[in-house]
Every structure is written in C-alpha cells, then in structure tokens.
Design an enzyme around this catalytic site. Structure first.
Site, mmCIF file in Angstrom:
data_model
loop_
_atom_site.group_PDB
_atom_site.id
_atom_site.type_symbol
_atom_site.label_atom_id
_atom_site.label_comp_id
_atom_site.label_asym_id
_atom_site.label_seq_id
_atom_site.Cartn_x
_atom_site.Cartn_y
_atom_site.Cartn_z
ATOM 1 N N HIS A 144 -2.607 2.467 8.357
ATOM 2 C CA HIS A 144 -3.665 1.509 7.701
ATOM 3 C C HIS A 144 -4.012 0.409 8.575
ATOM 4 C CE1 HIS A 144 -6.043 -0.635 5.037
ATOM 5 N NE2 HIS A 144 -5.022 -1.598 4.950
ATOM 6 N N GLU A 181 0.799 -1.055 -0.075
ATOM 7 C CA GLU A 181 0.002 -0.107 -0.135
ATOM 8 C C GLU A 181 0.730 1.432 0.120
ATOM 9 O OE1 GLU A 181 -2.926 -0.611 -0.876
ATOM 10 O OE2 GLU A 181 -3.817 -2.283 0.478
ATOM 11 N N HIS A 213 -7.106 -2.632 9.917
ATOM 12 C CA HIS A 213 -8.490 -3.289 9.357
ATOM 13 C C HIS A 213 -9.482 -3.342 10.982
ATOM 14 C CE1 HIS A 213 -5.888 -5.829 6.287
ATOM 15 N NE2 HIS A 213 -6.203 -4.484 6.112
ATOM 16 N N HIS A 223 -12.798 -3.341 3.929
ATOM 17 C CA HIS A 223 -11.363 -3.342 4.048
ATOM 18 C C HIS A 223 -10.742 -2.984 5.263
ATOM 19 C CE1 HIS A 223 -7.180 -3.807 1.913
ATOM 20 N NE2 HIS A 223 -7.080 -3.695 3.207
ATOM 21 N N GLU A 260 -16.806 12.366 22.073
ATOM 22 C CA GLU A 260 -15.480 12.757 21.462
ATOM 23 C C GLU A 260 -15.152 12.913 19.936
ATOM 24 O OE1 GLU A 260 -13.509 9.160 22.625
ATOM 25 O OE2 GLU A 260 -11.421 10.129 22.782
#
Ligand code: 13P
Ligand code: ZN
Length: 273
Positions: free
Chosen positions: A139, A116, A141, A210, A169
């Site tokens: 990144h 990525e 999941h 994803h 928040e």
C-alpha cells in the site's frame, strides 16, 4: 548466529520501502507492506522462535493460521526502514485460532503492525484463493493515481480503460484492470473487507483520495505493478497538462491485438471489440 535482520527478505523490504519513499509515494508514515514469509525462510534463524507479544486482529484470519508475515509497523516512516529494520519491521505468525498475530521478531521499540493490517491480511486471504503463490500486499500513496480519483468517475471500467490507453505496458501488466472502492475511513476492518472483496477480481485496488493497494507473488512484481499503474496515471496528468485534448490513442482493437500477442485476457466487457 545468523540473524533474521540479515535475511534476504528483510533486506528486500528495506530496499523497496526506500525506493517507494524516494518516489514520493510514502510521505511521513504513509504506506505499508506485508510479505508472506515461507517456513523455509523463517527456519535457521535463532532470533525468531519465541513469541514476544501478540496483537489482536479483530477479525477471523483462520484461513491463514500459522502463516508468517513480515510487515511494516504503524506510524513508521518508509524513509527510515532502511536504517532501522529491527524497529520498523515485525515478523508475525497468525495464531491457530486466527484471532491474533504473534510477534516473533522486530518492532524492538514496542511497535505494532500497520493500522492497515486488516486490509493486508484480508487481501492476502482473497488473493491466495486466486493464486496459491500470492505473497505480497503493498500500500502506498502514488500522487498521480490519487489525483485521478478527483477528476475521474470512480468506475472500474472507465479507470482501467484510461490507464490501459496511456501506454502499451498497462494492459500486459494488469489485464484484469484496476478495482476501486468508495472513499472509506482508513485503518478499519470495513475498508479491509471492501478491499479484499475486490481482490478476487483485481490485483490492484484504488482507494479514492488516498492511494493504492496492490498484491502479487513477490516484492519486485508487486512494486512493478504499482510502478506501471502510477506511470500510466502520470502520463494522463501530463496529457492533461498539455491541454488534455487527445488527438489519437491506442484503440480498443489495438489493445485486443496487444492482449493476443502477449497471451493475456482483458477484463471481460472492458474493451469494445
Ligand atoms: P500506518 O502508519 O498505520 O501503516 O498507516 C499509514 C497509511 O498509509 C494508512 O493508510
Ligand atoms: Zn495510506
């Protein structure tokens, strides 16, 4: 000799990858992190001056030519980084023509940057235009964020409002809301371009089915952004598990009052006030 592996930035990468793994956000090789390393953080280490090998980027990264990035490697498990940072992490410098990344340290068993990396570097480039202090792309999941993308419309206003209303928040931490792209094939320059196009407006972009791409000025702040978004999504999961009937929530008016109190500006048009 002072070794780069002992630097504060490598130690912090070890810490956050382990913490993210422990939260079940990074099964197997899931997730990747990149951090812009400052010249002064690179200086003084004798084991990161020579170019070990180079990686073609496949796009023009000349906007960040000469910048250093510490990144996780492709196929590497967050679970392991803590114990083997010199294998699972690499320090690269973007070449002067912006076409490649030159490895200066790490990936000692032949590794290379995350698949990525296009999404990371393109996001860094876009965020740097918004905030010159931009340093991190994270990144992972996160389970509840991913779950949302099956049951909710993939609409930025809708998802942002939903997450804002799950806890006070949220709005304070991501007043601009969350971006979302269509489902796309991971690891491509196309998903990188789509993600980066959203990063001008949003600090975090949801990848349907994803995961999440988040950006920020430090590892702590960026990890914190993921935590808050995932916590809001987790509360929504629990609300749904309790039957999903919302008897009362934080109103738009209350969200605006919250924004005023904390001096943040909600994404224009996302609140009805
Ligand atoms: P990498 O192992 O290449 O970092 O890929 C993991 C991932 O999460 C892909 O989206
Ligand atoms: Zn992923």
């Amino acid at each position: 000799m002072t070794k780069f592996v002992d630097s504060a930035i490598v130690q912090k990468m070890c810490e956050v990858t382990r913490q993210s793994y422990e939260r079940y956000w990074d099964e197997r090789n899931g997730g990747n992190v990149s951090v812009r390393v400052l010249d002064e953080e690179v200086a003084g280490y004798e084991d990161n001056t020579a170019v070990i090998r180079s990686f073609e980027l496949g796009f023009d990264a000349s906007a960040i030519a000469g910048y250093y990035y510490l990144t996780t490697g492709t196929g590497r498990y967050f679970r392991n980084v803590f114990n083997q940072p010199t294998l699972d992490l690499g320090l690269v410098r973007i070449s002067e023509d912006g076409r490649s990344a030159d490895l200066l340290w790490g990936f000692e068993d032949g590794g290379k940057p995350t698949s990525e990396f296009p999404s990371h570097l393109m996001s860094h480039i876009e965020r740097l235009k918004v905030n010159p202090d931009q340093r991190v792309v994270f990144h992972c999941h996160p389970t509840n964020v991913i779950a949302l993308t099956f049951t909710q419309e993939l609409d930025e206003r809708h998802l942002s409002r939903l997450l804002w209303k799950m806890q006070a928040e949220s709005l304070v931490v991501f007043p601009e809301g969350v971006g979302v792209i269509p489902y796309m094939t991971p690891g491509t320059t196309e998903i990188g371009a789509a993600t980066a196009a959203k990063m001008g407006e949003y600090q975090a972009v949801i990848w349907p089915h994803h995961g999440l791409f988040a950006s920020g000025v430090s590892l702590d702040e960026t990890y914190g952004l993921v935590e808050v978004i995932e916590k809001a999504a987790m509360i929504f999961s629990q609300v749904s598990a309790q039957g999903g009937v919302i008897k009362q929530d934080i109103t738009d008016h209350q969200l605006q009052e919250l924004a005023d109190a904390f001096g943040v500006t909600p994404h224009p048009g996302f609140l009805e006030v």
